[in-house]
Design a protein around this motif. Structure first.
Motif, mmCIF file in Angstrom:
data_model
loop_
_atom_site.group_PDB
_atom_site.id
_atom_site.type_symbol
_atom_site.label_atom_id
_atom_site.label_comp_id
_atom_site.label_asym_id
_atom_site.label_seq_id
_atom_site.Cartn_x
_atom_site.Cartn_y
_atom_site.Cartn_z
ATOM 1 N N LEU A 125 0.825 -1.208 0.000
ATOM 2 C CA LEU A 125 0.000 0.000 0.000
ATOM 3 C C LEU A 125 0.860 1.259 0.000
ATOM 4 N N LEU A 126 2.020 1.215 0.651
ATOM 5 C CA LEU A 126 2.916 2.376 0.628
ATOM 6 C C LEU A 126 3.403 2.644 -0.797
ATOM 7 N N TYR A 127 3.786 1.588 -1.494
ATOM 8 C CA TYR A 127 4.175 1.760 -2.896
ATOM 9 C C TYR A 127 2.961 2.185 -3.735
ATOM 10 N N GLY A 128 1.800 1.633 -3.391
ATOM 11 C CA GLY A 128 0.592 2.018 -4.111
ATOM 12 C C GLY A 128 0.265 3.490 -3.961
ATOM 13 N N ALA A 129 0.605 4.082 -2.818
ATOM 14 C CA ALA A 129 0.342 5.514 -2.616
ATOM 15 C C ALA A 129 1.080 6.357 -3.643
ATOM 16 N N TRP A 248 -6.825 10.755 2.255
ATOM 17 C CA TRP A 248 -5.865 10.116 3.149
ATOM 18 C C TRP A 248 -6.056 8.612 3.150
ATOM 19 N N ILE A 249 -5.040 7.920 3.642
ATOM 20 C CA ILE A 249 -5.137 6.482 3.902
ATOM 21 C C ILE A 249 -4.267 6.165 5.118
ATOM 22 N N VAL A 250 -4.763 5.287 5.961
ATOM 23 C CA VAL A 250 -4.000 4.753 7.092
ATOM 24 C C VAL A 250 -3.638 3.315 6.753
ATOM 25 N N THR A 251 -2.356 2.973 6.880
ATOM 26 C CA THR A 251 -1.919 1.613 6.569
ATOM 27 C C THR A 251 -1.562 0.872 7.851
ATOM 28 N N ARG A 264 2.851 -11.976 4.874
ATOM 29 C CA ARG A 264 2.772 -10.779 4.031
ATOM 30 C C ARG A 264 1.312 -10.368 3.778
ATOM 31 N N ILE A 265 0.714 -9.769 4.784
ATOM 32 C CA ILE A 265 -0.642 -9.250 4.619
ATOM 33 C C ILE A 265 -0.811 -7.994 5.456
ATOM 34 N N GLY A 266 -1.268 -6.948 4.773
ATOM 35 C CA GLY A 266 -1.562 -5.682 5.423
ATOM 36 C C GLY A 266 -2.884 -5.150 4.916
ATOM 37 N N TRP A 267 -3.269 -4.006 5.447
ATOM 38 C CA TRP A 267 -4.560 -3.440 5.049
ATOM 39 C C TRP A 267 -4.550 -1.934 5.281
ATOM 40 N N GLY A 268 -5.471 -1.272 4.636
ATOM 41 C CA GLY A 268 -5.556 0.174 4.778
ATOM 42 C C GLY A 268 -6.992 0.635 4.891
ATOM 43 N N ILE A 269 -7.174 1.751 5.580
ATOM 44 C CA ILE A 269 -8.465 2.433 5.667
ATOM 45 C C ILE A 269 -8.320 3.746 4.923
ATOM 46 N N ALA A 270 -9.130 3.936 3.886
ATOM 47 C CA ALA A 270 -9.046 5.139 3.055
ATOM 48 C C ALA A 270 -10.123 6.132 3.443
ATOM 49 N N SER A 271 -9.888 7.383 3.069
ATOM 50 C CA SER A 271 -10.823 8.455 3.412
ATOM 51 C C SER A 271 -12.154 8.311 2.693
ATOM 52 N N SER A 272 -12.157 7.625 1.569
ATOM 53 C CA SER A 272 -13.398 7.475 0.792
ATOM 54 C C SER A 272 -13.304 6.212 -0.045
ATOM 55 N N ALA A 273 -14.443 5.787 -0.547
ATOM 56 C CA ALA A 273 -14.457 4.629 -1.438
ATOM 57 C C ALA A 273 -13.662 4.918 -2.705
ATOM 58 N N GLU A 274 -13.680 6.172 -3.160
ATOM 59 C CA GLU A 274 -12.955 6.527 -4.377
ATOM 60 C C GLU A 274 -11.449 6.365 -4.197
ATOM 61 N N ILE A 275 -10.926 6.773 -3.035
ATOM 62 C CA ILE A 275 -9.499 6.610 -2.779
ATOM 63 C C ILE A 275 -9.166 5.126 -2.623
ATOM 64 N N PHE A 279 -6.475 2.647 -4.935
ATOM 65 C CA PHE A 279 -5.490 1.676 -4.467
ATOM 66 C C PHE A 279 -5.769 0.293 -5.033
ATOM 67 N N ARG A 280 -7.039 -0.068 -5.141
ATOM 68 C CA ARG A 280 -7.360 -1.365 -5.728
ATOM 69 C C ARG A 280 -6.916 -1.433 -7.189
ATOM 70 N N LYS A 281 -6.973 -0.310 -7.888
ATOM 71 C CA LYS A 281 -6.563 -0.284 -9.296
ATOM 72 C C LYS A 281 -5.077 -0.567 -9.478
ATOM 73 N N VAL A 282 -4.257 -0.143 -8.524
ATOM 74 C CA VAL A 282 -2.802 -0.311 -8.684
ATOM 75 C C VAL A 282 -2.266 -1.547 -7.979
ATOM 76 N N ARG A 283 -3.122 -2.251 -7.246
ATOM 77 C CA ARG A 283 -2.686 -3.487 -6.588
ATOM 78 C C ARG A 283 -2.347 -4.557 -7.613
ATOM 79 N N THR A 284 -1.359 -5.386 -7.289
ATOM 80 C CA THR A 284 -1.104 -6.573 -8.086
ATOM 81 C C THR A 284 -2.231 -7.576 -7.842
ATOM 82 N N THR A 285 -2.791 -8.118 -8.918
ATOM 83 C CA THR A 285 -3.884 -9.075 -8.789
ATOM 84 C C THR A 285 -3.425 -10.302 -7.992
#
Length: 397
Positions: A125-129, A248-251, A264-275, A279-285
């Motif tokens: 998620l940090l790289y995704g930011a 914003w996003i909290v990881t 290797r599992i983490g998660w994030g809380i984003a400020s909105s569904a759009e944000i 992040f989902r768009k840039v994640r590796t499938t």
């Protein structure tokens, strides 16, 4: 590498393809050939060279892994059981959205599931930011010293990383961070507690950050040590960020307090569904495995195990600091599973001497001192060995 034509055959019984290839001639990719292919921004990066894991050197010199901020104990037995059961389905791809885990996280936090995103560790998620926010030439701010992924992620996307020195107590300097923001700034990383120094952002400074940051940039709050911070009385980051109008996003991660670093599992809380969608768009499938999803979901139900790990680590951190203080090692304030110790003699030499004893820590420079050692809190046996080794070195000075 040049080859002749390959021959493909199919087994009539199994339907499995096999490929036979002629002998190959390898053309090494060096010099001008490599320069023509590798992007200059990637060529400028230093590789991450962690080397092979250290090994035990016999019963008197077992390896003491106090350099990677891992948990010293394995996950709860129920977590291991769940992961073993999930291994039976490894012939299938995982649930890319982590539906069950996300639903459980939403119930636990009170945040809508559409605002929660998963990653292969919070590091993804940090790289995704940077993928989400940085275009070539944009600026990303991060604490210095800080977790190396912040600057690396910005550089990989063609941005310019600017380090903001942390305060003398090791916490992120919010005033300096706000002062460093320019119209070119598109991404701001902060961490609480900060790695490698261990300092927490106070509630007042968190409010100051939320109020002072302009809305044109993405704020990332790295809470990899969230469970330790809350046990230390740290502020509620999500509640504070809810007052921010900008994105914003909290990881967070299961690597530390839940003992799942290897999953290797983490998660994030984003400020909105759009944000979160960005992040989902840039994640590796399929970046989070079936086994990791099962382990994390089971870990959420093992709160007592997590709390025992946090409590024992906190007590060991204070014991370690107290035992080394009379020998000139000053512990920085820490609300994590590690402590940074300023040293009475050059830190790099101390780290080398510890390696000879098969004890691994991280040496680093620190202002107006001989340096510092970042020490992950280990088992009581690990910490006893470190105390004994550093005490002996200090006595021999």
């Amino acid at each position: 590498m040049r080859t002749g034509p390959s021959r493909v055959s199919v087994s009539p019984r199994t339907g499995i393809f096999s490929v036979s290839r002629p002998a190959t001639r390898t053309i090494p990719m060096t010099g001008r050939t490599a320069e023509a292919v590798v992007s200059p921004r990637i060529a400028a990066l230093s590789p991450v060279l962690l080397g092979p894991p250290p090994r035990d050197l016999g019963p008197t010199r077992p390896v003491r892994r106090l350099h990677l901020n891992e948990g010293p104990f394995p996950p709860a037995p129920a977590v291991i059981t769940a992961m073993r059961a999930a291994a039976a389905d490894l012939h299938r791809y995982p649930d890319n959205d982590g539906t069950d885990l996300v639903a459980a996280l939403a119930a636990r936090t009170g945040v809508a599931a559409e605002r929660i995103v998963l990653g292969a560790g919070s590091n993804e998620l940090l790289y995704g930011a940077a993928d989400v926010a940085i275009e070539p030439g944009d600026v990303g701010l991060s604490p210095a010293p800080g977790f190396g992924s912040y600057a690396r992620a910005v550089a990989m996307r063609g941005g310019r990383s600017v380090g903001v020195p942390v305060r003398d107590d090791g916490a992120v300097d919010v005033v300096a961070t706000l002062a460093a923001v320019t119209p070119a700034t598109r991404l701001v990383f902060v961490a609480t507690p900060n790695n490698p120094t261990g300092g927490l952002i106070s509630a007042a400074d968190l409010d100051r950050l939320v109020a002072g940051l302009p809305n044109h940039l993405l704020l990332v709050v790295d809470e990899a040590y969230h469970e330790f911070a809350r046990a230390a009385g740290g502020p509620d980051v999500i509640a504070a960020l809810a007052r921010r109008r900008g994105p914003w996003i909290v990881t967070r991660t299961f690597s530390k307090a839940y003992g799942l670093a290897g999953a290797r599992i983490g998660w994030g809380i984003a400020s909105s569904a759009e944000i979160a969608d960005a992040f989902r768009k840039v994640r590796t499938t399929f970046s989070v495995s079936t086994v990791a999803l099962a382990g994390a979901r089971a870990a959420l139900d093992e709160t007592a195990h997590m709390e025992r790990l946090v409590a024992s680590t906190t007590a060991e951190r204070e014991r370690l600091a107290g035992a080394l203080a009379p020998h000139g090692f000053r512990a920085m304030p820490s609300a994590a599973n590690f402590v940074m110790l300023t040293t009475p003699s050059p830190a790099d030499r101390l780290a080398a001497a510890l390696r000879d004893e098969n004890i691994f820590v991280v040496p680093m420079p620190w202002r107006e001192t001989a340096g510092a050692l970042r020490v992950t809190i280990g088992t009581p046996e690990d910490d006893d060995a470190l105390i004994a080794a550093l005490t002996a070195i200090a006595t021999d000075r």
